[in-house]
Design a protein around this motif. Structure first.
Motif: not given
Length: 210
Positions: A93-105, A117-132
């Motif tokens: 479960m730990i490995v699965l959670g780490i894999g899911l988080g990395l693939v999402t990011d 189509k425009t910058p930020g238009a799909n942010d509504r489908w992203i829970m964590v919008r921070h980068k890095g």
């Protein structure tokens, strides 16, 4: 030289000067163009110049398919693929959670940003919008929250199945990519909708306070 050719020379010079001025102005407009000084183009006109498949899916359907497919792929490679090498279910479960988080990011969120189509238009489908690094850490935490909800859902489904069939010696519904992908996608979209509702409530409260 005739009078006719003498009269044509200044006209030709004036035409050349006007042509040079028009081209110079066009280059300056192109170099200094941005969102503030560019003319607005309708969405119908933009569609004429966009390449893509004939079948067009709604943004919500595309977002759901992307989330479902990648969550199923994570289950297939990290849970099924590494399950033989990791005998402990807790470690799986730990490995699965780490894999899911990395693939999402690294993949899912960047795909949403890429085809927007425009910058930020799909942010509504992203829970964590921070980068890095901070964004990756938050995506890992969010992935474990999703995984916990999916595990609870599996437990409820199996309890209901055992209650119906009356057999408790086997697990009626096991973890496999298709259902895991659907459950992860469903909880993800539900939490995104909950965040939207909370923001609307907060915004309404601020407006009433003003």
């Amino acid at each position: 030289m005739s009078r006719k050719s003498r009269k044509a020379a200044p006209e030709e010079q004036r035409s050349a000067a006007e042509y040079y001025q028009l081209n110079t102005r066009a280059i300056e407009d192109l170099v200094t163009a941005d969102e503030s000084n560019s003319p607005k183009v309708s969405e119908e006109e933009l569609r004429k110049y966009r390449s893509g498949p004939k079948i067009r899916l709604r943004d919500g359907v595309k977002a759901a398919l992307i989330k479902w497919w990648f969550a199923g792929a994570v289950c297939f490679f990290f849970f099924w693929g590494l399950g033989i090498m990791i005998p402990s279910l807790e470690n799986q479960m730990i490995v699965l959670g780490i894999g899911l988080g990395l693939v999402t990011d690294l993949l899912v969120n960047n795909i949403f940003r890429y085809y927007a189509k425009t910058p930020g238009a799909n942010d509504r489908w992203i829970m964590v919008r921070h980068k890095g690094v901070a964004g990756m850490a938050m995506n890992l935490l969010y992935a474990f929250i999703l995984l916990g909800l999916v595990v609870i859902t599996y437990d409820i489904i199996n309890r209901i199945a055992v209650g119906i069939t009356g057999t408790s010696d086997t697990v009626p519904v096991g973890v496999e990519p298709i259902l895991f992908g659907f459950l992860t996608m469903g909880w993800d979209l539900l939490l995104l909708q909950a965040r939207k509702w909370i923001r609307q409530i907060v915004d309404d409260a601020k407006k009433q306070a003003r």
